[in-house]
Design an enzyme around this catalytic site. Sequence first.
Site, PDB file in Angstrom:
ATOM      1  N   GLU A  31       0.931  -1.104  -0.179  1.00 56.67           N
ATOM      2  CA  GLU A  31      -0.001   0.021   0.115  1.00 56.67           C
ATOM      3  C   GLU A  31       0.864   1.170  -0.067  1.00 56.67           C
ATOM      4  O   GLU A  31       1.911   1.370   0.761  1.00 56.67           O
ATOM      5  CB  GLU A  31      -0.620  -0.075   1.323  1.00 56.67           C
ATOM      6  CG  GLU A  31      -2.193   0.291   1.145  1.00 56.67           C
ATOM      7  CD  GLU A  31      -2.895  -0.821   0.085  1.00 56.67           C
ATOM      8  OE1 GLU A  31      -3.271  -0.703  -1.059  1.00 56.67           O
ATOM      9  OE2 GLU A  31      -3.552  -1.746   0.484  1.00 56.67           O
ATOM     10  N   SER A 121     -11.772   0.946  -5.511  1.00 54.44           N
ATOM     11  CA  SER A 121     -11.524   1.374  -6.848  1.00 54.44           C
ATOM     12  C   SER A 121     -12.473   1.469  -7.968  1.00 54.44           C
ATOM     13  O   SER A 121     -12.470   1.161  -9.180  1.00 54.44           O
ATOM     14  CB  SER A 121     -10.205   0.849  -7.337  1.00 54.44           C
ATOM     15  OG  SER A 121      -9.006   1.187  -6.705  1.00 54.44           O
ATOM     16  N   ASP A 167      -4.439   0.985  -9.316  1.00 55.12           N
ATOM     17  CA  ASP A 167      -5.928   0.429  -9.494  1.00 55.12           C
ATOM     18  C   ASP A 167      -6.460   0.154 -11.072  1.00 55.12           C
ATOM     19  O   ASP A 167      -6.897  -0.979 -11.152  1.00 55.12           O
ATOM     20  CB  ASP A 167      -6.700   1.435  -8.864  1.00 55.12           C
ATOM     21  CG  ASP A 167      -6.277   1.794  -7.283  1.00 55.12           C
ATOM     22  OD1 ASP A 167      -5.684   1.072  -7.057  1.00 55.12           O
ATOM     23  OD2 ASP A 167      -6.755   2.712  -6.864  1.00 55.12           O
ATOM     24  N   TYR A 217      -4.057  12.064   0.634  1.00 54.73           N
ATOM     25  CA  TYR A 217      -3.284  11.175  -0.179  1.00 54.73           C
ATOM     26  C   TYR A 217      -2.389  11.829  -1.013  1.00 54.73           C
ATOM     27  O   TYR A 217      -1.196  11.256  -0.722  1.00 54.73           O
ATOM     28  CB  TYR A 217      -4.519  10.563  -1.143  1.00 54.73           C
ATOM     29  CG  TYR A 217      -3.797   9.657  -2.107  1.00 54.73           C
ATOM     30  CD1 TYR A 217      -3.589   8.245  -1.778  1.00 54.73           C
ATOM     31  CD2 TYR A 217      -3.201  10.048  -3.348  1.00 54.73           C
ATOM     32  CE1 TYR A 217      -3.105   7.274  -2.756  1.00 54.73           C
ATOM     33  CE2 TYR A 217      -2.620   9.113  -4.225  1.00 54.73           C
ATOM     34  CZ  TYR A 217      -2.569   7.656  -3.818  1.00 54.73           C
ATOM     35  OH  TYR A 217      -1.976   7.162  -4.803  1.00 54.73           O
TER      36      TYR A 217
HETATM   37  C1  GLA Z   1      -5.198   4.408  -3.928  1.00 54.12           C
HETATM   38  C2  GLA Z   1      -4.543   4.716  -5.456  1.00 54.12           C
HETATM   39  C3  GLA Z   1      -3.537   3.962  -5.610  1.00 54.12           C
HETATM   40  C4  GLA Z   1      -2.697   3.370  -4.455  1.00 54.12           C
HETATM   41  C5  GLA Z   1      -3.418   3.081  -3.176  1.00 54.12           C
HETATM   42  C6  GLA Z   1      -2.614   3.025  -2.104  1.00 54.12           C
HETATM   43  O1  GLA Z   1      -5.991   3.222  -4.019  1.00 54.12           O
HETATM   44  O2  GLA Z   1      -5.383   4.886  -6.356  1.00 54.12           O
HETATM   45  O3  GLA Z   1      -2.651   4.447  -6.799  1.00 54.12           O
HETATM   46  O4  GLA Z   1      -1.700   4.346  -4.206  1.00 54.12           O
HETATM   47  O5  GLA Z   1      -4.171   4.235  -2.920  1.00 54.12           O
HETATM   48  O6  GLA Z   1      -1.968   1.552  -2.038  1.00 54.12           O
END
Ligand code: GLA
Length: 381
Positions: A31, A121, A167, A217
């Site tokens: 992650e 996602s 994702d 994020y």
């Molecule tokens: C989200 C982002 C991914 C990844 C995850 C964490 O889902 O879209 O690209 O960074 O968080 O692993």
Amino acid sequence: MKDKIAQTFDNLFGSRPIVAFAPGRINLIGEHTDYQEGLVFPAAIEQGIWVGIQQNELSSCRLYSTDFEEEFVFDINSFSPKKGHWANYTMGMVSQFQQAGYNLKNFDLAFGGNIPASGLSSSAALSVAIGTALTALFQLNIPKKSLVLYAQKSEHLFAGVKCGIMDPYASAFGVKNRALLLDCRSNTHLEIAAEFANHSLLLVNSKVKHNLADSAYNKRREACEESVRLIQKSYPKAITLRDIPVKDLEKVKQILPEDLFPKAKHVITEINRVKLASNVLKNNDLNAFGALLKESHRSLSEDFEVSCVELDYLAEQSWEMPGVLGSRMMGGGFGGCTINLISNAHLDKFQSEIYTKFKSKFQIEADFIPVALSQGARILA
Ligand code: GLA
């Protein structure tokens, strides 16, 4: 769902559409490593988004969201992002196709999905489904990997989230009963069998969603980039945290300020955990695999600080329960689901106990979502 989308499309726009499907994803481990060119270990799930599409003879594109029961019209030659709007995912993909030199004509598009929780996602699934639908409609010859990159870029530019590649990649390349060991530097993957004899993957949906998740994020991503800039003085060849071996953590600790080091440490150790996890999974050592999930959660919570009290509670309670080999928060964080590896014999008891505990602690009725690893995006006949 396919028939529902086709029927809705026909009712609204008066023609039969081409229907594309793209799945949501889970992530076994790895992650917040993708945007540091690290390793991740995702898989596509059965649930996803269906997109119906057909050309029209009008001077604009018409979109319809079955979930929002709302229409949106835009001019294909002149459009821009609309803050927080679902239409951004279509406009963002159209913009990527156009920038790549594809001259699209006006079309109608209707979509809907069955992704049961946040953190699986749905936005990547929608983007990949739209890309797959546009490619089929205009008979373009676009490799899947390009669609994945368009989807990522579209999310950066039209939704404002500086996400990594995991994702859309998982949504596009998923394979039944396989997880994808994805190298986010080369953007290539290995398919790894993930059948978990006598055990199941179960998501627990905390139903928590923090509004600031997108900005948090982006901040985490910036913190990693800042660490790289500082580390480069001692590691001139390092391009990302991917280039720092775990054994050098102590050295890195001397270089980075106190607030940055734990975040860098998470990324460096998490990349290593993905390597270990894929190896133990190949050897069917599910106990070792589960232990790595637990370590991953600790690192995400304590070092990277992307968990929340509800996810911590779910993971910590699960670790103590019989039959649970591993549990951790999954995805970007600040809400969404935990992913759990549980022996089949203990599944029922696990669900009833976690449900009761979580409800009495937070007054939230958690959902339980079994997951099956499934095939990636496709056009449905
Ligand atoms: C989200 C982002 C991914 C990844 C995850 C964490 O889902 O879209 O690209 O960074 O968080 O692993």
